[in-house]
Structures are given as structure tokens and as C-alpha cells.
Design a protein around this motif. Structure first.
Motif, PDB file in Angstrom:
ATOM      1  N   LEU A 119      -7.113 -61.692  58.905  1.00 21.06           N
ATOM      2  CA  LEU A 119      -6.041 -61.010  58.169  1.00 21.06           C
ATOM      3  C   LEU A 119      -6.613 -60.098  57.092  1.00 21.06           C
ATOM      4  CD1 LEU A 119      -3.385 -63.841  57.704  1.00 21.06           C
ATOM      5  CD2 LEU A 119      -3.210 -61.815  59.176  1.00 21.06           C
ATOM      6  N   LEU A 122      -8.012 -56.974  58.663  1.00 25.74           N
ATOM      7  CA  LEU A 122      -6.891 -56.110  59.025  1.00 25.74           C
ATOM      8  C   LEU A 122      -6.336 -55.402  57.790  1.00 25.74           C
ATOM      9  CD1 LEU A 122      -4.920 -55.061  61.163  1.00 25.74           C
ATOM     10  CD2 LEU A 122      -3.534 -57.124  60.746  1.00 25.74           C
ATOM     11  N   THR A 126      -6.440 -51.408  57.162  1.00 23.23           N
ATOM     12  CA  THR A 126      -5.159 -50.749  56.918  1.00 23.23           C
ATOM     13  C   THR A 126      -5.183 -49.982  55.598  1.00 23.23           C
ATOM     14  OG1 THR A 126      -3.995 -52.406  58.224  1.00 23.23           O
ATOM     15  CG2 THR A 126      -2.678 -51.134  56.666  1.00 23.23           C
ATOM     16  N   PHE A 154      -9.333 -60.282  66.859  1.00 24.36           N
ATOM     17  CA  PHE A 154      -8.099 -60.465  66.089  1.00 24.36           C
ATOM     18  C   PHE A 154      -7.622 -59.108  65.558  1.00 24.36           C
ATOM     19  CE2 PHE A 154      -5.828 -61.183  62.134  1.00 24.36           C
ATOM     20  CZ  PHE A 154      -4.993 -62.252  62.415  1.00 24.36           C
ATOM     21  N   LEU A 155      -8.539 -58.373  64.970  1.00 21.85           N
ATOM     22  CA  LEU A 155      -8.234 -57.071  64.393  1.00 21.85           C
ATOM     23  C   LEU A 155      -7.723 -56.092  65.452  1.00 21.85           C
ATOM     24  CD1 LEU A 155      -8.485 -55.158  61.899  1.00 21.85           C
ATOM     25  CD2 LEU A 155     -10.856 -54.801  62.580  1.00 21.85           C
ATOM     26  N   THR A 156      -8.426 -55.962  66.550  1.00 22.60           N
ATOM     27  CA  THR A 156      -8.028 -54.982  67.567  1.00 22.60           C
ATOM     28  C   THR A 156      -6.712 -55.351  68.235  1.00 22.60           C
ATOM     29  OG1 THR A 156      -9.444 -56.016  69.240  1.00 22.60           O
ATOM     30  CG2 THR A 156     -10.355 -54.149  68.035  1.00 22.60           C
ATOM     31  N   ARG A 157      -6.436 -56.630  68.374  1.00 25.68           N
ATOM     32  CA  ARG A 157      -5.165 -57.038  68.989  1.00 25.68           C
ATOM     33  C   ARG A 157      -3.979 -56.667  68.103  1.00 25.68           C
ATOM     34  NH1 ARG A 157      -4.293 -60.700  72.826  1.00 25.68           N
ATOM     35  NH2 ARG A 157      -2.889 -61.926  71.527  1.00 25.68           N
ATOM     36  N   ARG A 158      -4.187 -56.590  66.813  1.00 25.77           N
ATOM     37  CA  ARG A 158      -3.086 -56.301  65.903  1.00 25.77           C
ATOM     38  C   ARG A 158      -2.960 -54.833  65.521  1.00 25.77           C
ATOM     39  NH1 ARG A 158      -4.235 -61.178  66.339  1.00 25.77           N
ATOM     40  NH2 ARG A 158      -2.746 -62.832  65.869  1.00 25.77           N
ATOM     41  N   ILE A 159      -4.010 -54.076  65.703  1.00 25.96           N
ATOM     42  CA  ILE A 159      -3.978 -52.662  65.330  1.00 25.96           C
ATOM     43  C   ILE A 159      -2.876 -51.918  66.075  1.00 25.96           C
ATOM     44  CG2 ILE A 159      -5.236 -50.491  65.602  1.00 25.96           C
ATOM     45  CD1 ILE A 159      -7.717 -51.973  64.671  1.00 25.96           C
ATOM     46  N   THR A 161      -0.129 -52.928  67.130  1.00 22.50           N
ATOM     47  CA  THR A 161       1.229 -53.328  66.781  1.00 22.50           C
ATOM     48  C   THR A 161       1.668 -52.768  65.437  1.00 22.50           C
ATOM     49  OG1 THR A 161       0.539 -55.387  65.721  1.00 22.50           O
ATOM     50  CG2 THR A 161       1.024 -55.460  68.087  1.00 22.50           C
ATOM     51  N   ARG A 162       0.743 -52.179  64.702  1.00 21.92           N
ATOM     52  CA  ARG A 162       1.073 -51.601  63.399  1.00 21.92           C
ATOM     53  C   ARG A 162       1.123 -50.092  63.533  1.00 21.92           C
ATOM     54  NH1 ARG A 162      -1.333 -54.148  58.217  1.00 21.92           N
ATOM     55  NH2 ARG A 162      -0.481 -56.202  58.468  1.00 21.92           N
ATOM     56  N   THR A 170      -2.722 -47.054  59.681  1.00 19.20           N
ATOM     57  CA  THR A 170      -3.087 -47.546  61.001  1.00 19.20           C
ATOM     58  C   THR A 170      -4.360 -46.902  61.477  1.00 19.20           C
ATOM     59  OG1 THR A 170      -0.766 -47.791  61.492  1.00 19.20           O
ATOM     60  CG2 THR A 170      -2.263 -47.927  63.338  1.00 19.20           C
TER      61      THR A 170
END
Length: 174
Positions: A119, A122, A126, A154-159, A161-162, A170
């Protein structure tokens, strides 16, 4: 009759991948995140494609990390290398996230919490992307330490979605 010119383009036959990189960088300019993961044997042009991505993104902030066989046993060493250029944004993170990164990078005592570190990474990415679009390049991923690899996944999976308006918040990752 003229002999055909020899090509020195290391990306011969990579039109589809180059197009995908161009799509990702275009999307990042509009505030949408994305990721591209390249897998393959050594020598097939993955590093050349990363260089193409860097060159295809004028105006982007580019941060890089590279796995190292000699640092593979050092937890969070690759994540540290990726994050160092963005550490000026550390104070923008919530206290728990900031503390998690400090522990991971050996700047504070404690037990690393992989979820909080993810987190925090991320949040750091961001925050850095608020200034201008951001591209994170990771080379030689096969040598990235396990702790960094988990945080980067973790970071790439959430990028993706933002997303926000006007290039803010982003990153694009190649």
C-alpha cells in the motif's frame, strides 16, 4: 539492383508489443494506469523494449529498478531501488504506510508488513505521478528478491484500477 538494407532495430517483429507500449503511454497521459509484463528467455529483446518504452514517453518521469542475482537474498532491495527517486513524497503518505516503507528499507526498527508495504509503494507511486505521468521500468525481474517481487505484483495489479483526470495520480508501468 540494390541489396536490402540491414536493420539494426532490436525490435524487429515486435510491432504488437510496441503498439501496446504506445497504448499504455497514451492512456497514462489521460490519467489511466496500466502494466505490461514481458516474459521470455535472455536475449529476446525485453530490455530493448523497455528502452523503447522509455523513449516513447517524453515528459514522463521514469524510475527504474533491475533485479540482481547478488541482491536476490536482500528483502526489498529492488523495491528500494525503484522507490528511492520518489522518496521526497514519503511525507505525503499516511503514518502507517510511511513507517512500513521505513521498516522495509532498514530506516526504522520493526517487522516488515508486506500488505502495508504494498500500500505504501502504491501511495508513493501515486504521489509521484501527481506531478507528471510516471513510468516504472523493471528489468531482469527473474533476479528481483521475493519481497520486492510480491510488492511489485501488488502495485501493478492496482495501478490499472486507479485513474484520475489530467495525468494526475496514476502511473504507467512497463
Amino acid at each position: 539492383m540494390r541489396a536490402p538494407a540491414l536493420t539494426t532495430d532490436p525490435l524487429v517483429g515486435r510491432h504488437g508489443l510496441k503498439q501496446r507500449v504506445d497504448e499504455l503511454t497514451g492512456a497514462a497521459r489521460t490519467g489511466q494506469g496500466g502494466a505490461l509484463v514481458l516474459e521470455g528467455e535472455a536475449g529476446i529483446g525485453k530490455s530493448a523494449l523497455l528502452e523503447y518504452a522509455r523513449n516513447a514517453a517524453p515528459g514522463f518521469r521514469v524510475v527504474r529498478t533491475s533485479g540482481s542475482e547478488f541482491e536476490q537474498e536482500l528483502p526489498y532491495s529492488a523495491l528500494h531501488q525503484l522507490c528511492v527517486p520518489m522518496l521526497k513524497h514519503l511525507d505525503e503518505l499516511p503514518d502507517r504506510h510511511r513507517d512500513a516503507l521505513r521498516v522495509a528499507f532498514g530506516l526504522a526498527e520493526g517487522t516488515p508488513d508486506p500488505f502495508l508495504i504494498g500500500l505504501a509503494a502504491l501511495g508513493l507511486v501515486t504521489a509521484a505521478a501527481r506531478e507528471r505521468p510516471l513510468m516504472c521500468l523493471i528489468d531482469d525481474a527473474q533476479w528481483v528478491d521475493n519481497a520486492s517481487a510480491r510488492a511489485m505484483v501488488f502495485l501493478t495489479r492496482r495501478i490499472a484500477t486507479r485513474s484520475t483526470r489530467r495525468h494526475r495520480g496514476t502511473p504507467a508501468t512497463a
